[in-house]
Scaffold this motif. Structure first.
Motif, PDB file in Angstrom:
ATOM      1  N   ALA A 112      31.805  10.504  75.841  1.00 42.63           N
ATOM      2  CA  ALA A 112      30.647  10.007  75.182  1.00 42.63           C
ATOM      3  C   ALA A 112      30.575   8.769  73.760  1.00 42.63           C
ATOM      4  N   LEU A 113      29.731   8.400  73.454  1.00 37.50           N
ATOM      5  CA  LEU A 113      30.030   7.458  72.985  1.00 37.50           C
ATOM      6  C   LEU A 113      29.546   7.916  70.948  1.00 37.50           C
ATOM      7  N   GLU A 114      30.064   6.911  70.446  1.00 36.79           N
ATOM      8  CA  GLU A 114      29.853   7.088  68.748  1.00 36.79           C
ATOM      9  C   GLU A 114      29.895   6.246  68.738  1.00 36.79           C
ATOM     10  N   LEU A 115      28.501   6.290  68.137  1.00 36.04           N
ATOM     11  CA  LEU A 115      28.103   5.095  66.794  1.00 36.04           C
ATOM     12  C   LEU A 115      27.603   5.238  65.581  1.00 36.04           C
ATOM     13  N   HIS A 116      29.037   4.912  64.940  1.00 35.44           N
ATOM     14  CA  HIS A 116      28.669   4.479  63.050  1.00 35.44           C
ATOM     15  C   HIS A 116      27.982   3.778  62.998  1.00 35.44           C
ATOM     16  N   VAL A 117      26.685   4.173  61.736  1.00 33.59           N
ATOM     17  CA  VAL A 117      25.920   3.498  61.108  1.00 33.59           C
ATOM     18  C   VAL A 117      26.559   3.950  59.477  1.00 33.59           C
ATOM     19  N   MET A 118      27.392   2.841  59.002  1.00 33.97           N
ATOM     20  CA  MET A 118      27.827   3.719  57.720  1.00 33.97           C
ATOM     21  C   MET A 118      27.575   2.640  56.258  1.00 33.97           C
ATOM     22  N   ASP A 119      26.876   2.948  55.199  1.00 33.13           N
ATOM     23  CA  ASP A 119      26.669   1.663  54.420  1.00 33.13           C
ATOM     24  C   ASP A 119      27.670   2.007  53.047  1.00 33.13           C
ATOM     25  N   ASN A 120      27.569   1.521  51.976  1.00 36.28           N
ATOM     26  CA  ASN A 120      28.538   1.208  50.462  1.00 36.28           C
ATOM     27  C   ASN A 120      27.647   2.180  49.627  1.00 36.28           C
ATOM     28  N   GLY A 121      26.298   2.758  49.614  1.00 36.21           N
ATOM     29  CA  GLY A 121      24.811   2.813  49.006  1.00 36.21           C
ATOM     30  C   GLY A 121      25.274   4.527  47.770  1.00 36.21           C
ATOM     31  N   PRO A 122      24.422   4.860  47.697  1.00 40.57           N
ATOM     32  CA  PRO A 122      24.445   5.185  46.652  1.00 40.57           C
ATOM     33  C   PRO A 122      24.670   7.024  47.403  1.00 40.57           C
ATOM     34  N   GLY A 123      24.355   6.905  48.633  1.00 41.07           N
ATOM     35  CA  GLY A 123      24.124   8.101  49.313  1.00 41.07           C
ATOM     36  C   GLY A 123      22.877   9.488  49.659  1.00 41.07           C
ATOM     37  N   VAL A 124      23.093  10.134  50.308  1.00 42.41           N
ATOM     38  CA  VAL A 124      21.630  10.511  50.418  1.00 42.41           C
ATOM     39  C   VAL A 124      21.226  11.830  49.220  1.00 42.41           C
ATOM     40  N   PRO A 125      20.532  11.544  48.281  1.00 43.37           N
ATOM     41  CA  PRO A 125      19.996  12.851  47.725  1.00 43.37           C
ATOM     42  C   PRO A 125      20.683  14.225  47.950  1.00 43.37           C
ATOM     43  N   ASP A 126      21.550  14.686  47.192  1.00 39.50           N
ATOM     44  CA  ASP A 126      20.958  16.468  47.022  1.00 39.50           C
ATOM     45  C   ASP A 126      20.204  16.947  47.928  1.00 39.50           C
ATOM     46  N   SER A 127      19.247  17.012  47.060  1.00 37.24           N
ATOM     47  CA  SER A 127      18.165  17.753  46.745  1.00 37.24           C
ATOM     48  C   SER A 127      17.419  17.636  48.442  1.00 37.24           C
ATOM     49  N   ILE A 128      17.838  16.478  49.742  1.00 35.34           N
ATOM     50  CA  ILE A 128      17.401  16.263  50.439  1.00 35.34           C
ATOM     51  C   ILE A 128      18.334  16.776  51.405  1.00 35.34           C
ATOM     52  N   LYS A 129      19.637  16.874  51.336  1.00 33.83           N
ATOM     53  CA  LYS A 129      20.914  16.551  52.737  1.00 33.83           C
ATOM     54  C   LYS A 129      19.982  17.481  53.320  1.00 33.83           C
ATOM     55  N   ASP A 130      19.831  18.233  53.775  1.00 39.81           N
ATOM     56  CA  ASP A 130      19.831  19.772  54.574  1.00 39.81           C
ATOM     57  C   ASP A 130      18.286  19.158  55.450  1.00 39.81           C
ATOM     58  N   ARG A 131      17.913  18.136  54.713  1.00 35.36           N
ATOM     59  CA  ARG A 131      16.472  18.287  55.109  1.00 35.36           C
ATOM     60  C   ARG A 131      16.082  16.769  55.651  1.00 35.36           C
ATOM     61  N   ILE A 132      17.047  15.755  55.442  1.00 31.76           N
ATOM     62  CA  ILE A 132      16.730  14.890  55.827  1.00 31.76           C
ATOM     63  C   ILE A 132      16.055  14.113  57.183  1.00 31.76           C
TER      64      ILE A 132
END
Length: 353
Positions: free
Chosen positions: A285-305
């Motif tokens: 399988a191909l594993e492609l990562h898009v990684m950033d050093n930003g503030p992160g996904v807000p906890d309020s929407i983590k499960d719904r992004i």
């Protein structure tokens, strides 16, 4: 070692399976169990399987019960010993008598894998529900929207006062904006799936060019490619759009770091071997990562992004990740997210031939 055709079919299963004599001696282990143990089936043949558990007694008792036909199937939790691993593997054990006298089949479902499978099933169900919701909602909006725009145009033709026509122009512009949004919602379901040979690094380079053109200063886009990844059949434009949507979201989240001049997005590709996702086991399988050093996904929407119309920034349409997930799923893959302040990692998994 004698492995009949009926045993060989167990190699197609994603979960580890062992076939034993009722006394506990191994006759066959499938490829998944070889991976879990870190040993070949030839090495473990005729070994006493209960010895591979931290506590062998439950399996010994289960084998005795299977031999006397006390149950159709027995389930319990256990810890499997593994070669070259200090920590045992927590597994859910299912013991059942075979059709053959004196033979027992044991299935081991890693607890982590079971949790992952349940999460993937929820994601797939949500994606399907989202797709139906979007399609139905878009069609419901589309018809009255056309009527509103047409009525505003007719009304404008009857007005002689230019100040009043400004109001009709607002109606027409807003109707057009909503029409564009509806078209974006319906786009994945309308556009045919154009299949051809895809080089994932050509996809990444196209995305890299587009992102750097929009964010020429303060953002570093790092390549970390495994050039051994083979081409595969897929829709190149859909995959470009999927990776672009994720990368663009990352760049938008990095605005403060872009101003500081230390924003970074990494595109990383790797090959995974003998991996399970979407209830299936794949050799590659191909594993492609898009990684950033930003503030992160807000906890309020983590499960719904991946839900439609959910956005972590003001003015966002909330469609980018939904469309990315849709396009990747059309390649029998999936998108996952792991995020914390300072590090967000979107992982795309796609089966390879």
């Amino acid at each position: 070692m004698n492995t009949s055709n009926r045993f060989q079919s167990f190699d197609l299963l994603a979960t580890p399976v062992a076939v034993m004599q009722a006394q506990g001696r191994l006759r066959f282990v499938n490829a998944a169990l070889e991976d879990a143990l870190g040993m070949s089936r030839r090495t473990v043949h005729d070994h006493f399987f209960p010895d591979y558990f931290l506590d062998p007694q439950p399996l010994v008792m289960a084998l005795a019960g299977a031999q006397s036909n006390e149950f159709a199937a027995l389930r319990y939790e256990a810890q499997l010993r593994r070669l070259h691993h200090d920590d045992p593997l927590p597994v859910h054990v299912i013991v059942a008598p075979s059709d053959e006298p004196g033979e027992v089949i044991v299935e081991l479902v890693p607890v982590e894998q079971q949790t992952r499978q349940e999460r993937e099933e929820r994601l797939l169900e949500q994606a399907q529900a989202n797709k139906e919701l979007i399609r139905n909602l878009a069609h419901e909006i589309k018809n009255p929207l056309g009527g509103i725009r047409g009525s505003a145009q007719l009304l404008e033709m009857e007005l002689n006062d230019k100040e009043l026509t400004e109001y009709t122009q607002v109606i027409i512009r807003e109707a057009d904006r909503l029409q564009t949004l509806v078209d974006r919602l319906l786009a994945p379901h309308r556009r045919p799936h154009v299949v051809g040979d895809v080089n994932i690094h050509e996809v990444c380079e196209r995305v890299r060019t587009l992102i750097l053109a929009e964010f020429p200063k303060g953002l570093k886009l790092v390549r970390d490619y495994d050039i051994s990844i083979p081409e595969f059949r897929g829709d190149r434009e859909q995959l470009i759009q999927a990776v672009l949507n994720i990368s663009h979201n990352a760049a938008q989240a990095l605005q403060e770091r872009i101003v500081q001049g230390d924003a970074r997005i990494t595109l990383k590709t790797r090959i995974l071997r003998q991996v399970t996702f979407g209830k299936q086991r794949y050799r590659l399988a191909l594993e492609l990562h898009v990684m950033d050093n930003g503030p992160g996904v807000p906890d309020s929407i983590k499960d719904r992004i991946f839900f439609p119309l959910i956005s972590g920034r003001e003015g966002g349409s909330g469609l980018g990740l939904t469309l990315a997930q849709t396009f990747v799923q059309q390649h029998h893959g999936m998108v996952e997210c792991d995020s914390e302040p300072g590090r967000t990692d979107f992982k795309i998994l796609i089966p390879l031939p």
